[in-house]
Design a protein around this motif. Structure first.
Motif, PDB file in Angstrom:
ATOM      1  N   ALA A   1      -3.557  -6.771   3.234  1.00 26.93           N
ATOM      2  CA  ALA A   1      -4.115  -6.757   1.879  1.00 26.93           C
ATOM      3  C   ALA A   1      -3.691  -7.968   1.065  1.00 26.93           C
TER       4      ALA A   1
ATOM      5  N   SER B   1      -8.526  -4.847  -2.729  1.00 26.01           N
ATOM      6  CA  SER B   1      -8.275  -3.597  -3.441  1.00 26.01           C
ATOM      7  C   SER B   1      -8.467  -2.397  -2.521  1.00 26.01           C
TER       8      SER B   1
ATOM      9  N   ASN C   1      -0.095   2.450  -9.812  1.00 30.22           N
ATOM     10  CA  ASN C   1       0.673   1.934  -8.673  1.00 30.22           C
ATOM     11  C   ASN C   1       1.861   1.078  -9.116  1.00 30.22           C
TER      12      ASN C   1
ATOM     13  N   GLN D   1      -6.297  -5.033  -7.704  1.00 27.65           N
ATOM     14  CA  GLN D   1      -6.786  -4.001  -8.609  1.00 27.65           C
ATOM     15  C   GLN D   1      -6.676  -4.459 -10.057  1.00 27.65           C
TER      16      GLN D   1
ATOM     17  N   THR E   1      -5.832   2.325 -12.015  1.00 32.31           N
ATOM     18  CA  THR E   1      -5.406   2.386 -10.615  1.00 32.31           C
ATOM     19  C   THR E   1      -4.179   1.513 -10.395  1.00 32.31           C
TER      20      THR E   1
ATOM     21  N   GLY F   1      -5.538  -1.764  -0.536  1.00 34.76           N
ATOM     22  CA  GLY F   1      -4.322  -1.372  -1.245  1.00 34.76           C
ATOM     23  C   GLY F   1      -3.617  -2.441  -2.038  1.00 34.76           C
ATOM     24  N   SER F   2      -4.236  -3.613  -2.247  1.00 33.68           N
ATOM     25  CA  SER F   2      -3.586  -4.657  -3.028  1.00 33.68           C
ATOM     26  C   SER F   2      -3.577  -4.289  -4.505  1.00 33.68           C
TER      27      SER F   2
ATOM     28  N   PRO G   1       0.822  -1.210   0.000  1.00 31.48           N
ATOM     29  CA  PRO G   1       0.000   0.000   0.000  1.00 31.48           C
ATOM     30  C   PRO G   1       0.853   1.254   0.000  1.00 31.48           C
ATOM     31  N   ASN G   2       0.551   2.175  -0.905  1.00 36.11           N
ATOM     32  CA  ASN G   2       1.226   3.466  -1.026  1.00 36.11           C
ATOM     33  C   ASN G   2       2.659   3.364  -1.545  1.00 36.11           C
TER      34      ASN G   2
END
Length: 244
Positions: free
Chosen positions: A124, A155, A193, A163, A189, A158-159, A5-6
């Motif tokens: 996630a 998702s 990422n 996504q 998305t 944050g996976s 995530p992020n």
């Protein structure tokens, strides 16, 4: 490739640091310890004192052969220690080891239990992995609708893999009604990422005019190039075809 995530996925950069660590290890091969890397030595000390994060990191190093030879049995030992202390990442990794039979007898039902324990802690990757079990019919009855629901949850947490898969599900109408626009939305998305296959999928959509306002070969080529920079073979081929 998991993604965090992020944190954007970057396969090339990840491989660069793996190689760098491997070279540092070889350069210090004269040191009389099984863990030549200074960083791994510190991890080993922290793990021995019961630090679950260090135990998890060592498990990953042994599993992936980062700074030390690949050793699935050692990966299992360190991840198991960390998982027993409640480390969600280690719980997820332990689920992987049981599901695939790496370092321990293959027991998918135990793998699912550890995934669930990690998912309860909002991991996630574990939530995503539960979705893969439903999609493949491993340890549970095959159910693509359940897989879709788990991917949606993953998702949200944050996976990046989830996504991309949701994009595929919406594109192909798997477990949900086909929706080209939502497929592109999820691809965008995941691609944003750093997911190389999502970049490829998004490029296909622009190339074919699927789920977008109009076909756009320039944008398609841009995404093919970005994915190819991460070593995505289909994208490399696609770029070659574009210039052929």
């Amino acid at each position: 490739m998991h993604g965090r995530p992020n944190i954007k996925i970057n396969q090339s950069l990840a491989e660069h640091y793996r190689t760098l660590l491997s070279n540092l290890t070889k350069a210090n091969a004269s040191i009389s310890t099984p863990l030549h890397s200074t960083s791994l030595s510190w991890l080993h000390i922290a793990a021995s004192s019961g630090n679950s994060s260090a135990q998890f990191c060592l498990g990953l190093c042994h599993y992936n052969g980062i700074g030390t030879p690949k050793n699935n049995s050692a990966a299992y030992v360190f991840c198991h220690r960390a998982a027993l202390q409640g480390h969600p990442g280690a719980m997820n990794m332990l689920g992987n080891l049981y599901t695939e039979g790496h370092g321990t007898p293959k027991t998918p039902t135990l793998g699912l239990r550890w995934y669930i324990r990690a998912a309860e802690r909002k991991d996630a990757a574990a939530i995503y992995n539960i979705g893969t079990l439903f999609e493949r019919g491993v340890a549970v009855d095959e159910d693509v609708r359940q897989a879709f629901e788990w991917y949606v949850r993953a998702s949200v947490f944050g996976s990046v893999n989830a996504q991309n898969v949701l994009g595929i599900f919406y594109e192909q109408g798997v477990g949900v009604a086909q929706n080209p626009e939502k497929a592109v939305q999820y691809y965008k998305t995941a691609a944003g990422n750093g997911h190389p296959h999502a970049m490829y999928n998004l490029a296909r959509c622009y190339h074919d005019g699927f789920g977008v306002e109009r076909r756009d070969d320039v944008v398609a080529l841009m995404w093919f190039k970005m994915a190819s920079e991460q070593g995505h073979l289909l994208s490399i081929l696609s770029v070659a075809v574009c210039f052929d």
